[in-house]
Design a protein around this motif. Sequence first.
Motif, PDB file in Angstrom:
ATOM      1  N   LYS A  55       0.839  -1.191   0.000  1.00 33.84           N
ATOM      2  CA  LYS A  55       0.000   0.000   0.000  1.00 33.84           C
ATOM      3  C   LYS A  55       0.880   1.249   0.000  1.00 33.84           C
ATOM      4  O   LYS A  55       1.989   1.242   0.521  1.00 33.84           O
ATOM      5  N   ILE A  56       0.350   2.318  -0.581  1.00 33.57           N
ATOM      6  CA  ILE A  56       1.104   3.563  -0.622  1.00 33.57           C
ATOM      7  C   ILE A  56       1.422   4.051   0.787  1.00 33.57           C
ATOM      8  O   ILE A  56       2.498   4.616   1.036  1.00 33.57           O
ATOM      9  N   THR A  57       0.523   3.816   1.737  1.00 36.30           N
ATOM     10  CA  THR A  57       0.795   4.231   3.111  1.00 36.30           C
ATOM     11  C   THR A  57       2.015   3.499   3.677  1.00 36.30           C
ATOM     12  O   THR A  57       2.802   4.076   4.429  1.00 36.30           O
ATOM     13  N   GLU A  58       2.185   2.220   3.293  1.00 36.82           N
ATOM     14  CA  GLU A  58       3.344   1.454   3.734  1.00 36.82           C
ATOM     15  C   GLU A  58       4.625   1.999   3.103  1.00 36.82           C
ATOM     16  O   GLU A  58       5.661   2.121   3.763  1.00 36.82           O
ATOM     17  N   ILE A  59       4.537   2.309   1.805  1.00 34.18           N
ATOM     18  CA  ILE A  59       5.695   2.859   1.104  1.00 34.18           C
ATOM     19  C   ILE A  59       6.106   4.180   1.736  1.00 34.18           C
ATOM     20  O   ILE A  59       7.286   4.417   2.029  1.00 34.18           O
TER      21      ILE A  59
END
Length: 444
Positions: A55-59
Motif C-alpha cells: 500500500k502507498i501508506t506502507e511505502i
Amino acid sequence: MKIEVEVISKEIIKPSSPTPDHLRYLQLSFLDQLAPPVYNPFVLFYEFNGETQPKITEISSHLKKSLADVLTLFYPLAGRVFKQNHFVDCNDEGVPYVEAQVKCSLSDFLNNPIPDELKKFIPLELDDIANELALGVQLNIFECGGFAIGQCISHKIADGLSHFMFSKTWAATALGDEPRIELPEFVSAALFPPKEFNIGYDAGIGITKNRVTKRFVFDSSKIESLKTKYKGKDSSGFNSRVLSLENEKGPSRVEALSAFIWSRFVATTKDDAGHDEKHYIVLHSVNLRPRFDPPLPQHCFGNFYRGAMTAPFLLSSGEECNYGAVIMKVRDEINKINNDYIKRLQQGNEHLSVLQESSDNVIRGEVDTFSFSSFCRFPVYDNDFGWGRPVWVSSPPLTFKNLVVFMDTKEADGIEAYISLEEEVMAKFECDTEFLACVSLSGC
C-alpha cells in the motif's frame, strides 16, 4: 505527455537523532560559494511487476522512517543554508516531505515523458534563490500504483555526485543494507577555505526562464558510430601540431557525443549574429575527487567539481567544425585539471579572476558558452528502497540555457541527453537533419 499532479499532504521530516552541538555550523567552501543558487534535482520511477503490491501508506511510512535515519548522517541537509553564502545552520529543522497524486498511469507517462513536466515531481522551485531549505522530497503516486521519488538538493552544498551518494545511502538505509551505507565526509571547507569576494562575481549568471529543455536518446550503436567516425579525424592545425585520435586513446562515449552535439549547435547558430566570425567557449564539468593526489573518496560531500574551459573556438561563416580538433582540445583542457591545478584552486584568487573575466565576456555578448555535465557511470540506478531498482531515472531541467546533461539509459550503454536552449534556437536545432539522423528517440 502533460500531466496533472495534485499535492495531497505536506510534512517536515527531522533527523531521528539530534545533531551534536559541535556540528551545529557547517562552513561553506570556496567552491560551494561559487556554486549557482539553484537546486540539483532528479526523479526515480518505480513500478510493481509482482502480484503483491504494498500500500502507498506502507511505502510512504518506510520512506519517511529511513529518511529520518539517513538525515542523522547527512545532517546539513536537515538544516538551513544561510544567504550570506558562508555556512549551513545544522539546526535539525528538517526537510519538506510532500505526497502528491499523479492523474495518469506510470506507463502512460513513461511512453512520452516531457522534461519540463518533471518539475511537477519535485517539491521546490529549482531557481528559488531565496529559499534556505537544503533538501526537498516528494512521493508521487500514479493511478496504477507505481510511484516516483523526486529529490532536490541545494547546489550551494552539494554537487551531482554528492546528491547521488546521498540517495544511494538513503536507499541502503531503507533496505537495511549496512555494507552499502557510506558515511559522508564534510571536508570541503578544510580543502577549499571560503573567501571574502572583493569583486562582483555573480554565481547566478546564466539562470534564465528563456529556454526550453528536450530529451534526446542515443542508443549504443549510434554512439559507437560517432566514436569510430571521430577516431580517424585529422586534427591538423591544433596548436600547430598534427594529431590523430588513431594514435591516441579513442574518444569516449561522452567525448564523441559532446563534440557531435556542440558541432550541431554551432551549425545552427553561427550565422545568427550578423558577424563574419563568432567565438565559442565549451565547458565540461569535471569531478575533482579522483584528481587529488592521493584521490579523495567519492563520498566526500560538497561541491568538488570545476568546469574545464575550452576557448576560444573561432569559426567563420560557412566554416565546418573539425571534430578531431575539438575532442583533442577538450581532452587537453580536462587533463590540465590535475593536482597542480587543485593546489592553485585552493588559493582561490586566480580562479576567481578567470571566472569574472569569462562572465564579463558572456554578459557583453562577445562569446557563446555551451556547457556539458555528465552523470554517466554514476550510481543513478543503484537506488533500491525495498521494491527493486527504478525503471527510469530522470533529470528535471535546470534553468540554464546552452546546457546539456548526460545520463545513462538503464540498459545497453545508451545515453539520454537533456538539452536546454533558447526557444528560437531549439526550434532550428531539433530540425537539423544530421542531428536527427543520430537520435534514437526524442521527447517534447
